[in-house]
Design an enzyme around this catalytic site. Structure first.
Site, PDB file in Angstrom:
ATOM      1  CG  PHE A 136      -1.864   1.232   1.136  1.00  0.00           C
ATOM      2  CD1 PHE A 136      -2.948   1.229   0.279  1.00  0.00           C
ATOM      3  CD2 PHE A 136      -1.603   2.376   1.886  1.00  0.00           C
ATOM      4  CE1 PHE A 136      -3.777   2.350   0.171  1.00  0.00           C
ATOM      5  CE2 PHE A 136      -2.428   3.493   1.779  1.00  0.00           C
ATOM      6  CZ  PHE A 136      -3.520   3.475   0.918  1.00  0.00           C
ATOM      7  CG  ASP A 221       5.504   3.552   1.859  1.00  0.00           C
ATOM      8  OD1 ASP A 221       5.516   4.118   2.965  1.00  0.00           O
ATOM      9  OD2 ASP A 221       4.494   3.469   1.141  1.00  0.00           O
ATOM     10  CE  LYS A 250      -1.026   5.380   7.876  1.00  0.00           C
ATOM     11  NZ  LYS A 250      -0.669   4.928   6.513  1.00  0.00           N
TER      12      LYS A 250
HETATM   13  C1  LIG Z   1      -0.927   5.175   5.121  1.00  0.00           C
HETATM   14  C2  LIG Z   1       0.117   4.796   4.165  1.00  0.00           C
HETATM   15  C3  LIG Z   1       0.339   5.522   2.985  1.00  0.00           C
HETATM   16  C4  LIG Z   1      -0.535   6.682   2.561  1.00  0.00           C
HETATM   17  O1  LIG Z   1      -0.470   7.735   3.424  1.00  0.00           O
HETATM   18  P1  LIG Z   1      -1.545   8.945   3.289  1.00  0.00           P
HETATM   19  O2  LIG Z   1      -1.049   9.945   4.300  1.00  0.00           O
HETATM   20  O3  LIG Z   1      -2.883   8.383   3.605  1.00  0.00           O
HETATM   21  O4  LIG Z   1      -1.451   9.448   1.902  1.00  0.00           O
HETATM   22  C5  LIG Z   1       1.403   5.157   2.176  1.00  0.00           C
HETATM   23  N1  LIG Z   1       2.182   4.108   2.496  1.00  0.00           N
HETATM   24  C6  LIG Z   1       1.997   3.383   3.612  1.00  0.00           C
HETATM   25  C7  LIG Z   1       2.927   2.262   3.919  1.00  0.00           C
HETATM   26  C8  LIG Z   1       0.945   3.685   4.478  1.00  0.00           C
HETATM   27  O5  LIG Z   1       0.744   2.933   5.569  1.00  0.00           O
END
Ligand SMILES: *Cc1c(COP(=O)(O)O)cnc(C)c1O
Length: 390
Positions: A136, A221, A250
């Site tokens: 994700f 990420d 986050k």
């Molecule tokens: C939550 C998340 C995102 C997206 O972040 P947003 O602030 O909602 O755009 C991207 N990568 C990972 C691994 C995430 O957990």
């Protein structure tokens, strides 16, 4: 309060399946709804509020900064932004930071940087990014394309060109997918939304080696795993490797919207004035909140997370031993998951009724991502409650 939920449904786009409570206040690991019911928060705004709610350090920092300067644009230098970037550089592999407002935006910056890095090096035709199935990376067009889940792609064709997906934790699959159009491999060290899926210990080191051999960039990420969540400041530390580019968001500013892309000097050099920008990225206000987070992380929060996370995981493993419906318990620090043999939604509902906010990822993985400040007692209470429910 029914009327507030109805009013909300009338005017807010229906992109969320909401839990039917209206939250009005929080303190530490507890939140209260409009009817005065109390919940222990094992969601923390999806791994965002690492210092819990209404943390005095954050409140004070935001208050003080709001009285001075909230925003001026990146046309000018500001002190909180500089200090925060210095802190991030000092405590990571990186030399340079680009500030954005969310995880998706940080990933957009990473994707753009990886492509431009090769263009600037005079290597033409290297644009393809290999990502993982079950990953994700966000909801913008580039990051939803990067996301290796068809349910996220649905309805948004045509997707962005230049992405291929391979199974997570399969080094040979990455090796086979890399060709002379590949610019980067992008992945989460631990897949959060994908159901707290862990790599084997040798996967990331092997991936680092492979990227070096093939001359492609490694993008991590760490939007969910970063900022102490896994019991280390960044997830890559567990595997004794360093990425070329990393994204965080986050928990970076404990709930004020902030993302960042970090890179090594030679890679970051591909971003020059005009390459990329963000109106709100790294305002003095959000930077001041992130600096308060940094302070707390330096004052023992990470070792607390590791210790409490081990305790929590031990308790979940005991629960697994007592309940056959739990198939697996996994995770690091306070990013923990319990995979069950059925839909997790009814269990989330039951927990809510009993005063606990928990979350379910990937349909059948109960995910536990409380504030890192949590202590043993609320964990014991959750485990006891889960024991009863299961
Ligand atoms: C939550 C998340 C995102 C997206 O972040 P947003 O602030 O909602 O755009 C991207 N990568 C990972 C691994 C995430 O957990």
């Amino acid at each position: 309060m029914k009327s507030l939920m109805e009013r909300s449904e009338r005017v807010i786009a229906h992109t969320y399946a909401r839990t039917p409570i209206v939250l009005v206040r929080g303190k530490g690991c507890i939140v209260w709804d409009a009817e005065g019911n109390e919940y222990i928060d094992f969601v923390a705004g999806i791994a965002v509020c690492n210092l819990g709610h209404a943390h005095p350090g954050i409140t004070q920092a935001v208050h003080t900064q709001a009285e001075k300067l909230v925003h001026v644009s990146n046309l000018y230098y500001t002190e909180p932004q500089t200090e925060l970037a210095e802190w991030l550089v000092k405590h990571s592999f990186a030399d340079k930071v680009f500030f954005a407002n969310s995880g998706a935006e940080a990933n957009e910056a990473a994707i753009k940087l990886a492509r431009k890095f090769f263009k600037d090096s005079g290597v033409s035709g290297r644009f393809k990014i290999i990502t993982m199935k079950g990953s994700f990376h966000g909801r913008t067009m580039a990051t939803l394309t990067a996301t290796g889940q068809s349910k996220i792609h649905g309805g948004f064709d045509p997707l962005l060109a230049g992405f291929t997906y391979v199974p997570f934790n399969d080094i040979d699959a990455v090796g086979n997918a890399i060709d002379d159009t590949t610019c980067a491999v992008m992945l989460e060290p631990i897949q959060g939304e994908g159901g707290v899926r862990m790599p084997s210990d040798d996967y990331l080191p092997a991936l680092r080696k492979l990227c070096d051999e093939k001359g492609v960039l490694l993008i991590l990420d760490e939007v969910q795993t970063g900022m102490g969540r896994t019991g280390a400041l960044f997830g890559y530390e567990h595997y004794k490797i360093e990425p070329d580019i990393m994204t965080i968001a986050k928990a970076l500013a404990n709930g004020l919207p902030m993302g960042a892309m970090l890179a090594k000097e030679n890679v970051a050099a591909a971003f020059t004035p005009g390459s990329h920008a963000s109106t709100f990225g790294g305002t003095p206000l959000v930077s001041s909140a992130a600096l308060a987070v940094a302070n707390a992380l330096e004052e023992g929060l990470i070792s607390h997370c590791k210790e409490i996370g081990d305790y929590f995981k031990g308790a979940l493993l005991q629960l697994k031993a007592d309940h056959e419906c739990i198939k697996d318990v996994r995770g690091k620090g306070l990013l923990l998951g319990a995979e069950i043999d059925r839909d997790g939604a009814p269990i989330v509902q039951e927990c809510l009724k009993k005063g606990f906010l928990i979350n379910c990822a990937h349909g059948n993985v109960l995910r536990f991502i409380p504030p890192l400040i949590i202590e043993k007692e609320p964990i014991d209470r959750l485990i006891e409650t889960l024991d009863g429910i299961l």
